[in-house]
Motif scaffolding. Structure first.
Motif, PDB file in Angstrom:
ATOM      1  N   THR A  80     -83.170  52.499 128.253  1.00  0.00           N
ATOM      2  CA  THR A  80     -84.436  52.927 128.860  1.00  0.00           C
ATOM      3  C   THR A  80     -84.950  51.890 129.852  1.00  0.00           C
ATOM      4  OG1 THR A  80     -85.674  52.025 126.972  1.00  0.00           O
ATOM      5  CG2 THR A  80     -85.059  54.356 126.881  1.00  0.00           C
ATOM      6  N   GLN A  81     -84.749  50.611 129.558  1.00  0.00           N
ATOM      7  CA  GLN A  81     -85.148  49.565 130.502  1.00  0.00           C
ATOM      8  C   GLN A  81     -84.362  49.695 131.799  1.00  0.00           C
ATOM      9  OE1 GLN A  81     -87.271  46.446 130.108  1.00  0.00           O
ATOM     10  NE2 GLN A  81     -88.273  47.917 128.777  1.00  0.00           N
ATOM     11  N   SER A  82     -83.096  49.967 131.683  1.00  0.00           N
ATOM     12  CA  SER A  82     -82.248  50.120 132.861  1.00  0.00           C
ATOM     13  C   SER A  82     -82.694  51.307 133.700  1.00  0.00           C
ATOM     14  CB  SER A  82     -80.797  50.297 132.404  1.00  0.00           C
ATOM     15  OG  SER A  82     -79.919  50.385 133.497  1.00  0.00           O
ATOM     16  N   ARG A  83     -82.961  52.429 133.044  1.00  0.00           N
ATOM     17  CA  ARG A  83     -83.380  53.627 133.780  1.00  0.00           C
ATOM     18  C   ARG A  83     -84.747  53.446 134.438  1.00  0.00           C
ATOM     19  NH1 ARG A  83     -81.159  57.523 128.943  1.00  0.00           N
ATOM     20  NH2 ARG A  83     -79.050  57.829 129.813  1.00  0.00           N
ATOM     21  N   LYS A  84     -85.591  52.660 133.824  1.00  0.00           N
ATOM     22  CA  LYS A  84     -86.939  52.455 134.366  1.00  0.00           C
ATOM     23  C   LYS A  84     -86.937  51.496 135.548  1.00  0.00           C
ATOM     24  CE  LYS A  84     -91.616  51.033 133.047  1.00  0.00           C
ATOM     25  NZ  LYS A  84     -92.501  50.598 131.925  1.00  0.00           N
ATOM     26  N   PHE A  85     -86.202  50.384 135.413  1.00  0.00           N
ATOM     27  CA  PHE A  85     -86.310  49.322 136.410  1.00  0.00           C
ATOM     28  C   PHE A  85     -85.166  49.275 137.420  1.00  0.00           C
ATOM     29  CE2 PHE A  85     -88.864  47.735 132.773  1.00  0.00           C
ATOM     30  CZ  PHE A  85     -90.087  47.712 133.417  1.00  0.00           C
ATOM     31  N   ASP A  86     -84.093  49.995 137.158  1.00  0.00           N
ATOM     32  CA  ASP A  86     -82.997  50.129 138.131  1.00  0.00           C
ATOM     33  C   ASP A  86     -82.646  51.610 138.231  1.00  0.00           C
ATOM     34  OD1 ASP A  86     -80.944  49.436 139.893  1.00  0.00           O
ATOM     35  OD2 ASP A  86     -79.494  49.108 138.276  1.00  0.00           O
ATOM     36  N   ALA A 128     -69.338  51.621 139.949  1.00  0.00           N
ATOM     37  CA  ALA A 128     -70.064  51.925 141.182  1.00  0.00           C
ATOM     38  C   ALA A 128     -70.056  53.403 141.562  1.00  0.00           C
ATOM     39  CB  ALA A 128     -69.498  51.102 142.337  1.00  0.00           C
ATOM     40  N   LYS A 129     -69.021  54.144 141.164  1.00  0.00           N
ATOM     41  CA  LYS A 129     -68.926  55.541 141.595  1.00  0.00           C
ATOM     42  C   LYS A 129     -69.612  56.514 140.637  1.00  0.00           C
ATOM     43  CE  LYS A 129     -64.669  54.913 144.261  1.00  0.00           C
ATOM     44  NZ  LYS A 129     -63.245  55.318 144.424  1.00  0.00           N
ATOM     45  N   LEU A 130     -70.151  55.998 139.541  1.00  0.00           N
ATOM     46  CA  LEU A 130     -70.926  56.863 138.639  1.00  0.00           C
ATOM     47  C   LEU A 130     -72.272  57.184 139.276  1.00  0.00           C
ATOM     48  CD1 LEU A 130     -70.292  55.253 135.125  1.00  0.00           C
ATOM     49  CD2 LEU A 130     -69.507  57.494 135.915  1.00  0.00           C
ATOM     50  N   ASP A 131     -72.785  58.368 139.000  1.00  0.00           N
ATOM     51  CA  ASP A 131     -74.084  58.711 139.563  1.00  0.00           C
ATOM     52  C   ASP A 131     -75.206  58.047 138.771  1.00  0.00           C
ATOM     53  OD1 ASP A 131     -74.591  60.255 137.254  1.00  0.00           O
ATOM     54  OD2 ASP A 131     -73.924  62.107 138.207  1.00  0.00           O
ATOM     55  N   ALA A 132     -76.428  58.167 139.282  1.00  0.00           N
ATOM     56  CA  ALA A 132     -77.566  57.467 138.695  1.00  0.00           C
ATOM     57  C   ALA A 132     -77.859  57.930 137.273  1.00  0.00           C
ATOM     58  CB  ALA A 132     -78.805  57.676 139.570  1.00  0.00           C
ATOM     59  N   LYS A 133     -77.478  59.135 136.949  1.00  0.00           N
ATOM     60  CA  LYS A 133     -77.727  59.639 135.600  1.00  0.00           C
ATOM     61  C   LYS A 133     -76.786  59.006 134.585  1.00  0.00           C
ATOM     62  CE  LYS A 133     -78.012  63.937 132.916  1.00  0.00           C
ATOM     63  NZ  LYS A 133     -77.851  65.420 132.960  1.00  0.00           N
ATOM     64  N   ALA A 134     -75.541  58.777 134.996  1.00  0.00           N
ATOM     65  CA  ALA A 134     -74.523  58.312 134.050  1.00  0.00           C
ATOM     66  C   ALA A 134     -74.374  56.802 133.993  1.00  0.00           C
ATOM     67  CB  ALA A 134     -73.173  58.933 134.422  1.00  0.00           C
ATOM     68  N   ILE A 135     -74.797  56.093 135.026  1.00  0.00           N
ATOM     69  CA  ILE A 135     -74.433  54.683 135.140  1.00  0.00           C
ATOM     70  C   ILE A 135     -75.108  53.784 134.104  1.00  0.00           C
ATOM     71  CG2 ILE A 135     -76.230  53.972 136.790  1.00  0.00           C
ATOM     72  CD1 ILE A 135     -73.933  52.457 138.288  1.00  0.00           C
ATOM     73  N   HIS A 136     -76.244  54.201 133.573  1.00  0.00           N
ATOM     74  CA  HIS A 136     -76.974  53.356 132.621  1.00  0.00           C
ATOM     75  C   HIS A 136     -76.378  53.401 131.218  1.00  0.00           C
ATOM     76  CE1 HIS A 136     -79.993  52.987 135.758  1.00  0.00           C
ATOM     77  NE2 HIS A 136     -79.976  54.315 135.869  1.00  0.00           N
ATOM     78  N   ALA A 137     -75.676  54.492 130.898  1.00  0.00           N
ATOM     79  CA  ALA A 137     -75.026  54.644 129.587  1.00  0.00           C
ATOM     80  C   ALA A 137     -73.735  55.429 129.784  1.00  0.00           C
ATOM     81  CB  ALA A 137     -75.951  55.359 128.609  1.00  0.00           C
ATOM     82  N   PRO A 138     -72.711  54.807 130.356  1.00  0.00           N
ATOM     83  CA  PRO A 138     -71.504  55.551 130.745  1.00  0.00           C
ATOM     84  C   PRO A 138     -70.794  56.227 129.590  1.00  0.00           C
ATOM     85  CG  PRO A 138     -71.181  53.169 130.950  1.00  0.00           C
ATOM     86  CD  PRO A 138     -72.644  53.388 130.740  1.00  0.00           C
ATOM     87  N   TRP A 139     -70.966  55.748 128.364  1.00  0.00           N
ATOM     88  CA  TRP A 139     -70.317  56.386 127.222  1.00  0.00           C
ATOM     89  C   TRP A 139     -70.898  57.766 126.929  1.00  0.00           C
ATOM     90  CZ3 TRP A 139     -73.622  52.294 127.147  1.00  0.00           C
ATOM     91  CH2 TRP A 139     -74.830  52.461 126.483  1.00  0.00           C
ATOM     92  N   GLU A 140     -72.080  58.054 127.510  1.00  0.00           N
ATOM     93  CA  GLU A 140     -72.690  59.370 127.340  1.00  0.00           C
ATOM     94  C   GLU A 140     -72.243  60.346 128.427  1.00  0.00           C
ATOM     95  OE1 GLU A 140     -76.876  58.778 127.302  1.00  0.00           O
ATOM     96  OE2 GLU A 140     -76.917  57.846 125.314  1.00  0.00           O
ATOM     97  N   ALA A 141     -71.539  59.848 129.440  1.00  0.00           N
ATOM     98  CA  ALA A 141     -71.131  60.699 130.556  1.00  0.00           C
ATOM     99  C   ALA A 141     -70.020  61.657 130.139  1.00  0.00           C
ATOM    100  CB  ALA A 141     -70.656  59.829 131.727  1.00  0.00           C
ATOM    101  N   ALA A 142     -69.963  62.776 130.810  1.00  0.00           N
ATOM    102  CA  ALA A 142     -68.912  63.750 130.544  1.00  0.00           C
ATOM    103  C   ALA A 142     -67.560  63.176 130.973  1.00  0.00           C
ATOM    104  CB  ALA A 142     -69.188  65.034 131.324  1.00  0.00           C
TER     105      ALA A 142
END
Length: 463
Positions: free
Chosen positions: A392-398, A412-426
């Protein structure tokens, strides 16, 4: 005419330097000397900065007809030897507020007259002297807000001490160690020069930038993806700029709009205040109840944190920025420190030691005070149950992930939704970004929610 010695330490500047100004007033030749202690307990990043800063200072001194004398050893022995060698009648120096240095200062003040030279100390590079600012009951402050209120009410910047155009030099200079032997030119710190300009001129550049941006400081300082902080911390740590000069120029130009930044200078003073009144601050929990806290063995978790391989992108970005530049954004320092202490339950002193070695702005009071603040064991500390969620800190401040992309390029190629917690990405999104977790980037070394529960349970055992 017999000279005076100017003993320099963390006051590597010509302008607004009380000890230098006092030495000039004597009308005598001045011998500036910097003594490297033995053993030298400075961190590796600070050693790089010190060498570069001393080189910059020597250049400024030479432009004014002076020079810089370098010696290694025990300060009193060297100062006494220089007094005998040069006939110096006085030693001028600015105070330091660290426990061991205070003992050294006291010893120099007491012993130098026996060697034919009086010793005169001058104010440290702080807004206040910690023995002068007291609570209503006469004690030392333990909570920042009343401390800041009292300091802001009492503080008035002293009259500026302009940089001299010329300095009177002795007829003959004592033998000096070479600056080249003091400069760190190999190892991981080689890359620091791309980000920093140690010395008084570099500090002036940073202050000039702050003067242009301080109106928005309170809105930008928590964003690591923006250039929203002053980056003055290493210049202040080495005394390349006077804290009074910063205050004067910000207040003159911006008035109350500068208060958010000036408050940060107050926090710096607060940590010095704590260290002065509690000298064990770097080694022992300020709060007695935390001295038996059940920290866990550090093992592989500490190494993963140090190397930026925890699997939490914002933490790893910060730790990699630290390794590459000798500095880390303040908001990310809080997140990374919380992750080490509370998610991993590793002793805060392990983190403090790493920062001491890798920060160009390493400062005993700031390191110890801030680490204990995050740990919950310090004065006016964040409550232990305040545990930063790195996601949540990452999503708020970056929010766009720009900071992470810079320092964790494998994501770097992950989108803003996935980059903060890549293990949650599809899986398809990871594949499209060229990321294989566990290979290109590590899986998380722990699960934050479970780690939080464990930390809170441990806190209950000491509360």
């Amino acid at each position: 005419m017999e000279p005076v010695l100017l003993w320099l330490r963390r006051d590597l500047r010509i302008g607004d330097n009380p000890a230098l100004a006092a030495a000039i007033k004597t009308g005598r030749p001045i011998i500036p000397v910097f003594i490297r202690p033995k053993p030298d307990e400075i961190g590796g990043a600070s050693a790089w900065w010190r060498g570069a800063s001393l080189a910059a200072l020597r250049e400024q001194l030479r432009k004014r007809g002076s020079d810089l004398l370098l010696r290694t050893g025990e300060p009193l022995t060297i100062l006494a030897g220089l007094a005998a060698e040069t006939g110096a009648v006085a030693v001028h120096f600015n105070r330091t507020l660290e426990p061991d240095a205070i003992k050294t200062d006291i010893a120099v003040l007491a012993a130098m007259p026996k060697h034919g030279a009086i010793a005169l100390d001058h104010p440290a590079n702080r807004l206040h002297e910690p023995w002068r600012l007291k609570t209503g009951t006469g004690g030392s402050f333990k909570v920042f807000t009343p401390f800041w209120r009292r300091l802001a009410e009492a503080y008035r910047p002293p009259i500026a001490l302009p940089a001299p155009r010329k300095l009177r030099a002795p007829r003959a200079w004592p033998e000096s160690e070479t600056i080249e032997d003091w400069q760190v030119t190999t190892g991981w710190s080689q890359g620091f020069a791309a980000d920093w300009q140690p010395g008084e001129a570099g500090a002036e550049v940073r202050l000039a930038q702050l003067l242009e941006t301080v109106d928005s400081y309170d809105k930008t300082r928590d964003r690591p993806d923006w250039e929203g902080t002053s980056r003055l911390s290493p210049h202040l740590a080495w005394g390349e700029i006077s804290v009074h000069e910063i205050w004067r120029r910000l207040q003159e130009r911006h008035g109350e709009a500068a208060l958010p930044f000036l408050r940060q200078l107050g926090w710096r003073d607060f940590n010095s205040h704590l260290l002065y009144h509690f000298p064990k601050l770097p080694k022992e929990a300020w709060s007695a109840k935390f001295r038996g806290f059940p920290f866990l063995p550090h093992g592989k978790g500490l190494k993963a944190w140090q190397r930026g391989r925890t699997g939490y992108p914002i933490v790893d970005a910060g730790m990699r920025q630290l390794w590459a530049t000798g500095w880390m954004h303040n908001r990310v320092r809080l997140i990374a420190a919380s992750f080490l202490i509370k998610d991993q339950m590793i002793d805060w002193r392990r983190g403090e030691a790493w920062f001491w070695d890798t920060l160009v702005d390493a400062d005993l009071a700031q390191n110890a005070g801030n680490w204990q603040w995050v740990a919950g064991s310090g004065a006016d500390a964040a409550p232990y149950f305040r545990i930063f969620n790195p996601i949540t800190q990452s999503r708020k401040f970056d929010p766009d992930g720009a900071y992470i992309r810079r320092w964790v390029p494998e994501l770097a190629k992950l989108d803003a939704k996935a980059i903060h917690a890549p293990w949650e990405a599809a899986p398809l999104d990871l594949a499209a970004a060229g990321v294989v977790l566990g290979k290109d980037y590590p899986q998380p070394i722990l699960e934050h929610d479970e780690a939080r529960k464990r930390a809170l349970a441990a806190y209950e055992t000491v509360r």
